[in-house]
Design a protein around this motif. Structure first.
Motif, PDB file in Angstrom:
ATOM      1  N   LEU A 182      -8.185   1.309   0.366  1.00 36.47           N
ATOM      2  CA  LEU A 182      -7.485   1.743   1.575  1.00 36.47           C
ATOM      3  C   LEU A 182      -7.378   3.260   1.658  1.00 36.47           C
ATOM      4  O   LEU A 182      -7.389   3.832   2.755  1.00 36.47           O
ATOM      5  N   LYS A 183      -7.301   3.925   0.533  1.00 38.59           N
ATOM      6  CA  LYS A 183      -7.204   5.391   0.531  1.00 38.59           C
ATOM      7  C   LYS A 183      -8.551   6.069   0.730  1.00 38.59           C
ATOM      8  O   LYS A 183      -8.602   7.208   1.184  1.00 38.59           O
ATOM      9  N   THR A 184      -9.644   5.377   0.408  1.00 35.86           N
ATOM     10  CA  THR A 184     -10.962   6.005   0.528  1.00 35.86           C
ATOM     11  C   THR A 184     -11.775   5.527   1.724  1.00 35.86           C
ATOM     12  O   THR A 184     -12.471   6.318   2.349  1.00 35.86           O
ATOM     13  N   ALA A 185     -11.691   4.253   2.062  1.00 31.61           N
ATOM     14  CA  ALA A 185     -12.512   3.704   3.141  1.00 31.61           C
ATOM     15  C   ALA A 185     -11.757   3.556   4.451  1.00 31.61           C
ATOM     16  O   ALA A 185     -12.373   3.314   5.487  1.00 31.61           O
ATOM     17  N   TRP A 186     -10.436   3.680   4.410  1.00 30.23           N
ATOM     18  CA  TRP A 186      -9.602   3.556   5.599  1.00 30.23           C
ATOM     19  C   TRP A 186      -8.900   4.896   5.832  1.00 30.23           C
ATOM     20  O   TRP A 186      -8.820   5.711   4.922  1.00 30.23           O
ATOM     21  N   PRO A 187      -8.345   5.102   7.015  1.00 35.12           N
ATOM     22  CA  PRO A 187      -7.660   6.381   7.280  1.00 35.12           C
ATOM     23  C   PRO A 187      -6.197   6.372   6.811  1.00 35.12           C
ATOM     24  O   PRO A 187      -5.323   6.887   7.489  1.00 35.12           O
ATOM     25  N   PHE A 188      -5.927   5.778   5.641  1.00 34.87           N
ATOM     26  CA  PHE A 188      -4.566   5.622   5.157  1.00 34.87           C
ATOM     27  C   PHE A 188      -4.350   6.426   3.874  1.00 34.87           C
ATOM     28  O   PHE A 188      -5.187   6.400   2.979  1.00 34.87           O
ATOM     29  N   SER A 189      -3.222   7.096   3.795  1.00 29.56           N
ATOM     30  CA  SER A 189      -2.852   7.773   2.554  1.00 29.56           C
ATOM     31  C   SER A 189      -1.474   7.338   2.081  1.00 29.56           C
ATOM     32  O   SER A 189      -1.180   7.397   0.892  1.00 29.56           O
ATOM     33  N   LYS A 190      -0.629   6.897   3.009  1.00 26.97           N
ATOM     34  CA  LYS A 190       0.735   6.472   2.665  1.00 26.97           C
ATOM     35  C   LYS A 190       0.819   4.957   2.813  1.00 26.97           C
ATOM     36  O   LYS A 190       0.997   4.436   3.906  1.00 26.97           O
ATOM     37  N   LEU A 191       0.661   4.267   1.694  1.00 26.79           N
ATOM     38  CA  LEU A 191       0.605   2.810   1.690  1.00 26.79           C
ATOM     39  C   LEU A 191       1.927   2.212   1.248  1.00 26.79           C
ATOM     40  O   LEU A 191       2.465   2.597   0.220  1.00 26.79           O
ATOM     41  N   ALA A 192       2.426   1.259   2.009  1.00 24.52           N
ATOM     42  CA  ALA A 192       3.613   0.499   1.612  1.00 24.52           C
ATOM     43  C   ALA A 192       3.153  -0.876   1.150  1.00 24.52           C
ATOM     44  O   ALA A 192       2.456  -1.582   1.884  1.00 24.52           O
ATOM     45  N   PHE A 193       3.515  -1.234  -0.063  1.00 25.26           N
ATOM     46  CA  PHE A 193       3.309  -2.570  -0.597  1.00 25.26           C
ATOM     47  C   PHE A 193       4.710  -3.158  -0.755  1.00 25.26           C
ATOM     48  O   PHE A 193       5.301  -3.059  -1.836  1.00 25.26           O
ATOM     49  N   PRO A 194       5.272  -3.721   0.326  1.00 22.79           N
ATOM     50  CA  PRO A 194       6.637  -4.255   0.232  1.00 22.79           C
ATOM     51  C   PRO A 194       6.792  -5.226  -0.931  1.00 22.79           C
ATOM     52  O   PRO A 194       5.970  -6.117  -1.131  1.00 22.79           O
ATOM     53  N   GLY A 195       7.853  -5.011  -1.691  1.00 20.26           N
ATOM     54  CA  GLY A 195       8.091  -5.818  -2.871  1.00 20.26           C
ATOM     55  C   GLY A 195       7.413  -5.285  -4.115  1.00 20.26           C
ATOM     56  O   GLY A 195       7.660  -5.760  -5.219  1.00 20.26           O
TER      57      GLY A 195
END
Length: 123
Positions: free
Chosen positions: A97-110
């Motif tokens: 998600l950090k390399t192939a998607w435009p996301f840097s701030k990921l929430a993994f609830p729980g």
């Protein structure tokens, strides 16, 4: 359904997924919702298979964030007999998600944030 008891609450303590009484028809309806979300690019659900697609072992869900502090909410699970792969899946999805998607701030609830609308970081 083999992992129903373990997966109950994966989307938070107030979620009724995966309820023990889920019917085949309800499962098909749920898959149709995932397809619609995927096609409209609102959310994404992926099945997880072993390296050579031999065996279905879990799922990954990428949803809009509940908090503006994050780019997305990510939920994932691995079946009980493959639970030793849980951390590997978590690390792999984080990197993807950090390399192939435009996301840097990921929430993994729980996992890295609490289950709530404010999603406070878990230390």
């Amino acid at each position: 359904m083999d992992n129903q008891a373990r997966l109950q609450g994966i989307f938070g303590p107030n979620s009724d997924w995966l309820k023990a009484s889920m019917t085949f028809e309800e499962n098909i309806a749920s898959l149709a919702i995932h397809k619609e979300e995927f096609m409209s690019r609102a959310a994404f659900a992926y099945a997880v298979y072993t390296r050579h697609s031999e065996k279905y072992i879990g799922c990954v869900y990428i949803d809009p964030p509940q908090s503006s502090d994050f780019d997305c909410d990510v939920y994932l699970w691995i079946g009980a007999e493959d639970i030793t792969l849980d951390n590997l899946l978590y690390q792999t999805i984080t990197q993807w998600l950090k390399t192939a998607w435009p996301f840097s701030k990921l929430a993994f609830p729980g996992r890295n944030v609490a289950f709530n609308a404010e999603q406070k970081t878990i230390n």
